[in-house]
Design an enzyme around this catalytic site. Structure first.
Site, short mmCIF file in Angstrom:
data_model
loop_
_atom_site.label_atom_id
_atom_site.label_comp_id
_atom_site.label_asym_id
_atom_site.label_seq_id
_atom_site.Cartn_x
_atom_site.Cartn_y
_atom_site.Cartn_z
N ARG A 1 26.31 -70.49 -36.08
CA ARG A 1 27.76 -70.34 -36.14
C ARG A 1 28.40 -70.07 -34.78
O ARG A 1 29.60 -69.87 -34.72
CB ARG A 1 28.14 -69.28 -37.16
N GLU B 1 17.31 -63.94 -48.98
CA GLU B 1 16.67 -64.55 -50.15
C GLU B 1 15.15 -64.49 -50.05
O GLU B 1 14.44 -65.00 -50.92
CB GLU B 1 17.11 -66.01 -50.29
N ASP C 1 24.59 -61.76 -56.01
CA ASP C 1 24.53 -62.37 -54.68
C ASP C 1 25.86 -62.25 -53.93
O ASP C 1 26.25 -63.14 -53.19
CB ASP C 1 24.11 -63.85 -54.79
#
Lengths: 259, 538
Positions: free
Chosen positions: B124, B186, B295
């Site tokens: 990013r 995750e 999540d």
């Protein structure tokens, strides 16, 4: 065909599917998982293995007739890793997703073949093109209307029980890509057709006259989904045998030969 | 594994070094874009106002650069004195002429094959200090790169890629330190935020996002679930020079969707933490979603604003959370001031007096699935919001009417393997563009303009498909954003009126920036695999 009428309206069926997973812990797959496995199977596997999982000679996936696997763990590994040197490619599905595919295959192994086995494809073709009037909406290999889904290779990706269900209860499942919409322009002109695409500024339709039409939203005063399928139920229009005949015909449409 | 590809095609404009003081005072040089969000307050707002609601219709493309990658292009560029720095996925740093798009140099880094990011090999963006750029890599390294030559200066392994760790966000430079946090929520990682000496790359401090025995907050892990508790970081934090606090959003606990292995609130997952920038010591925290099973990473940009709050001036933090709620916190103390839904929310139905959300009974993942609003991608997500001091409004990239059915499975931790414990089932195929035939009830994208003082929506610009695009606002009351459909557009920030749009051919998956070169204002954004720059027709 699967029409997810906004999933919170879905009634979850009461069964879940359990299968042994070798050394790994046993997994439980819900009906929703199996539906997702079906979507994955249709998206990635059906092209070679067929809707019934038995298109590759010597392999019948739902009934565990396999060359290189004898349990679910091995099937999952093959789904993910492929089989080098064969037409079976690796895929990027997760272990769990591969498990849902296997669970789906087990589920169809437990269901009967449906009407197709009792039908006569030649009679079905005659009904499809004649009494049934199916070609007024559907098209097969260049013949018929385009306002409904093209069925030229429907047998390659839909199982006979699914085709039968679509004939007798067409509202039960409508794929998103087969949704019908009605738009009304600011001048009052109404158009109904199959929604092919839309974005923030445009709506794109195949209309009832087989025209590809794009409408700027700014020119519309109404845009609505037609909730019911435009297809009538043939439950009372055809006999059970006639339905079986049509199913047998459509199930046999496996591929389109392009010359 | 690592090679530097140097394309020295010219000499960049001579620039003074980017001192920390320049970054603190970034608002004084709006021609540049010196941090991921434009300034330490992370408002993604610029005082440049050459482009206005009246003339924005005259925007035209000045240049386009097509990156040599088909992976998601999520980087926000930096612009320093006419030179743009950005990252071609996965980890190639580029220096371009900001007025022509021509490349000065490319530093090409090949991440280790051990890298196993959950959601694409994304990056990013960068940070800069002096003449040094800093990039986190998908294989969890932090690399310092000479901004003039593109040559690497140092390279530090921040964490083990094979264990699931990765760095995907743009680093944040504070004083002489480079701060990063680890992604990998995750994979049962134990996330952390760490500061590195900008000159040497040596680690200076480390904050454990999941406290270990003896650290405050460890009591919120009732068993040894903390060892694999997640708590990732994958969006850049903010910094308040007045209090020397740096603020970071922390991701979901692991396993994601099955909370059984981790009873307790699971601090500091789904929290914002305020850290002393010199020592990394925790000053305060606020947990948005205790014991999360949806999540709901709190990995959003902390937006800092100074505003009147119930009759007195207050230094606040605005936070549009993935859990569907918009928060106002006192950023000096962490006091909860307000929390209100900005989308449909059914997992909670209010707050207690301390600002803790009150859960709705039965709204938890189950074997057969439970419908939860908002769905797994959230009411918003990592996409940058914007706060305009000019309008006083907070602009949120939103997914409206969006839900998921959450199921849970048994799960056991295995290093480097997915540690989800269930999964969300979408109500719609999220990868639907370019063919979209959705209904409103299946989720849609929108820009929602919220009044932070009341939590009320002032206006909405609705998109057909969902959006992953950030938002930029300017002092001339313009708002720029885009969406998955490939549109990039300008709205009137006061009322949401569409003023201009362009079709860029691919999804906008980053936030736009603005800068100026030789007095000419540019708007730049990524879409698809290209970087675009617009300016007014001359």
């Amino acid at each position: 065909m699967i029409y997810r009428k906004v999933l919170f309206m879905r009634v979850f069926t009461a069964f879940s599917f359990i299968f042994a997973a070798g050394l790994a812990a046993q997994h439980t797959y819900t009906s929703g998982d199996i539906e997702d496995g079906a979507l994955l199977y249709r998206g990635t596997c059906v092209g070679c293995h067929g809707p019934d999982g038995n298109l590759v000679p010597g392999i019948d996936l739902p009934h565990m007739k396999l060359r290189r696997a004898s349990n679910d763990d091995q099937m999952i590994a093959i789904i993910r890793n492929g089989v080098p040197g064969t037409a079976m490619p690796p895929s990027n599905v997760t272990e769990f997703q591969a498990g849902t595919i296997v669970a789906y295959l087990h589920s169809i192994g437990n269901t009967a073949g449906g009407a197709a086995s009792a039908g006569d494809a030649a009679r079905g073709k005659a009904i499809f093109e004649g009494k049934g009037g199916c070609t007024s909406c559907h098209r097969i290999r260049g013949q018929g209307s385009r306002s409904g889904p093209d069925l030229s290779d429907i047998g390659a990706y839909r199982r006979a029980p699914e085709i039968e269900k679509s004939i007798v209860d067409p509202d039960a499942e409508i794929l998103p890509q087969n949704r019908t919409v009605r738009v009304v322009a600011k001048d009052g002109t109404a158009t109904t057709g199959r929604l092919l695409n839309e974005d923030t500024f445009n709506v794109m339709i195949l209309d009832s006259k087989d025209r590809l039409v794009a409408f700027p939203r700014a020119n519309l005063r109404e845009f609505t989904f037609v909730d019911k399928s435009p297809m009538p139920s043939y439950k009372d229009k055809l006999s059970a045998q006639e339905v079986a005949d049509v199913v047998a015909y459509l199930s046999g449409l496996k591929s389109v030969e392009v010359k | 594994m690592k090679r530097a590809l140097l394309l020295l095609l010219g000499v960049g404009s001579l620039s003074a070094q980017v001192t920390f003081d320049r970054i603190v005072n970034a608002a004084k040089e709006p021609q540049n874009w010196l941090t991921y969000s434009g300034a330490f307050g992370s408002q993604r707002h610029s005082s440049l106002s050459q482009i206005t609601p009246a003339n924005v219709k005259n925007l035209e493309l000045q240049w386009q650069y097509q990156v040599r990658s088909l992976e998601k292009f999520e980087a926000t560029p930096l612009v320093v004195d006419g030179v743009m720095y950005t990252v071609q996925p996965p980890n190639d740093v580029m220096a371009l002429d900001a007025s022509t798009g021509r490349v000065f140099w490319i530093y090409s880094y090949t991440p280790s094959s051990d890298a196993r990011p959950c959601c694409g090999r994304v990056n990013r963006g960068l940070a800069i200090l002096g003449d040094i750029l800093f990039m986190g890599t998908i294989d969890a390294h932090l690399i310092a790169i000479d901004a003039k030559s593109g040559r690497p200066i140092w390279n530090r392994e921040v964490a083990k890629a094979a264990s699931g760790y990765a760095l995907t966000h743009a680093p944040l430079v504070v004083k002489d330190k480079v701060i990063v946090g680890t992604a990998g929520g995750e994979f049962g990682i134990r996330g952390f935020i760490a500061a590195y000496d900008a000159k040497t790359g040596n680690e200076v401090w480390r904050f454990h996002n999941i406290p270990e025995p003896g650290e405050p907050g460890h009591e919120t892990w009732k068993n040894d679930g903390w060892m694999h508790g997640g708590g990732s970081v994958w969006v850049t934090g903010s910094y308040d020079p007045e209090t020397n606090q740096t603020f970071w959003g922390i991701g979901n606990p692991g396993p994601d969707w099955n909370g059984d292995p981790r009873p307790g609130d699971n601090l500091y997952t789904d929290s914002v933490v305020a850290l002393d920038a010199d020592s990394g010591k925790l000053k305060w925290y606020y947990q948005f979603s205790p014991h999360d099973e949806f999540d709901y990473d709190s990995v959003q940009v902390p937006v800092l604003a100074d505003m009147q709050w119930k009759g007195r001036a207050r230094k606040v933090m605005l936070w549009a959370n993935r859990n569907g709620l918009m928060y106002v916190l006192d950023r000096t103390t962490g006091e909860f001031l307000q929390g209100k839904p900005f989308v449909e929310v059914n997992w909670m139905n209010g707050f207690d007096e301390k600002g803790r959300p009150m859960r709705v009974s039965g709204k938890v993942p189950t074997r057969d699935g439970t419908l939860i609003f908002p769905g797994n991608q959230g009411g918003t997500n990592w996409y940058s919001p914007s706060y305009s001091p000019r309008t006083g409004l907070f602009y949120i990239p939103t997914w409206g009417d969006y839900s998921s059915i959450y199921t849970k499975n048994d799960v056991e931790f295995e290093e480097g393997r997915n540690y989800g414990g269930g999964r969300p089932r979408g109500t719609v195929n999220l990868a639907r563009a370019p063919l979209n035939v959705r209904k409103d009830g299946e989720g849609f994208g929108a820009i929602r303009a919220m009044d932070p003082a009341t939590g009320e929506r002032k206006w909405e610009f609705k998109m057909s498909d969902v959006t992953d695009a950030g938002i930029l606002t300017t002092d001339s009351n313009l708002l720029f954003s885009g969406g998955r459909e490939g549109f990039f557009y300008a709205l009137d920030a006061r009322n949401g009126e569409l003023l201009w749009k362009a079709t860029l051919g691919g999804p906008v998956q980053s936030g736009a920036i603005t800068y100026s070169v030789n007095g000419r204002q540019y708007i730049s954004v990524n879409a698809g695999s290209s970087l675009f720059a617009f300016a007014l027709r001359q």
